[in-house]
Design a protein around this motif. Sequence first.
Motif, PDB file in Angstrom:
ATOM      1  N   ARG A 227      16.331   8.236 -42.146  1.00  0.00           N
ATOM      2  CA  ARG A 227      15.811   9.099 -44.020  1.00  0.00           C
ATOM      3  C   ARG A 227      14.524   9.284 -43.977  1.00  0.00           C
ATOM      4  O   ARG A 227      13.581   9.019 -43.865  1.00  0.00           O
ATOM      5  N   ARG A 228      14.164  10.542 -43.033  1.00  0.00           N
ATOM      6  CA  ARG A 228      12.866  11.128 -43.059  1.00  0.00           C
ATOM      7  C   ARG A 228      12.186  11.613 -44.005  1.00  0.00           C
ATOM      8  O   ARG A 228      11.078  11.669 -43.809  1.00  0.00           O
ATOM      9  N   ARG A 229      12.924  11.126 -45.270  1.00  0.00           N
ATOM     10  CA  ARG A 229      11.739  11.649 -46.226  1.00  0.00           C
ATOM     11  C   ARG A 229      11.616  10.776 -47.516  1.00  0.00           C
ATOM     12  O   ARG A 229      10.858  10.380 -48.139  1.00  0.00           O
ATOM     13  N   SER A 230      12.131   9.659 -46.572  1.00  0.00           N
ATOM     14  CA  SER A 230      11.507   8.198 -47.270  1.00  0.00           C
ATOM     15  C   SER A 230      10.270   8.169 -46.837  1.00  0.00           C
ATOM     16  O   SER A 230      10.626   7.236 -45.628  1.00  0.00           O
ATOM     17  N   LEU A 231       9.507   7.204 -47.116  1.00  0.00           N
ATOM     18  CA  LEU A 231       8.295   6.441 -46.284  1.00  0.00           C
ATOM     19  C   LEU A 231       8.426   5.171 -46.275  1.00  0.00           C
ATOM     20  O   LEU A 231       7.618   4.457 -45.634  1.00  0.00           O
TER      21      LEU A 231
ATOM     22  N   TRP B 225      10.398   5.155 -42.859  1.00  0.00           N
ATOM     23  CA  TRP B 225       9.302   5.127 -41.679  1.00  0.00           C
ATOM     24  C   TRP B 225       8.302   3.812 -41.494  1.00  0.00           C
ATOM     25  O   TRP B 225       7.881   3.406 -40.143  1.00  0.00           O
TER      26      TRP B 225
END
Length: 280
Positions: A216-220, A223
């Motif tokens: 999930r590249r847009r989930s902080l 990350w």
Amino acid sequence: MRATEQRAEGAGPFTTRLTWDLPGGGTAVWESRPARRRGVMAVRPPGAPGSRPTGADETVLRRLRGLNALAATAFVIGGALFATGAGVAQLGSGDATTCASIYFAGGLFFSAGGYVALLQVVNAPRHVPGGEARLVTPGWRWWSYEPDRVDWLSAVVLFFGTLVFAVDLLDSFLQGLSVQQVNRLVWVPDVIGCVLFLVSGHLAFVEVCHGRFCFRRRSLGWWIVAVNQFGSVLFMVSAIAGFTRPATGSMVDAGVANWGTLVGAACFLLGGLLQFGERP
């Protein structure tokens, strides 16, 4: 009129996302990590094209912000101190006692961060059973026993991992140890602590991905979990390289041990910095 639960997601006995119909129409979605970290859940009113976030009350949000800031700060300082200790060891700019002192100070901050992370879980907002699109928060608690919650298990395992590391760091001050004693008193607790960190990170992935592999590249939140887990992997590499060979009395690879600790600690430092952004 009671709401009917549509779907529960997670892994094994753990539920990390719930989707249900609201009594007056529309749907609500509760996810474990956003609810406990940011105090929000998603609600789609009847006829609306999309969902909107609904949050806990302002008193609870202030509590979440404070706990998040404390945990993030502790991990940033702990990571910085661990990286400094590894750098000093690699460059040979300090003796063994100096390195042990820096590591021990970093370990104290890691343990503090681990405990505050557990407090975040223990005092997190909960969804109301029965279908209401509302979050409630129990009274303040310093501890709880909730093994049916994957976030609680992840936080507890992480906290105990930091305590095991503390044993390793304390034993590193001992002088005149034989090779066997070094491996038993320093290396074994180090490896156990690394294993606990890896288990905690795996459980955190279960929570954020709802039991499936995900990117999930847009989930902080994703990350943060990924960066910390990579740091845990590097800590384990460092621990393996730090084993002292009985035949020679030297580490398997001191350079790998130091660099693994340094970069792994930098990952936790980065994870702490990212955590500042994951707040209500």
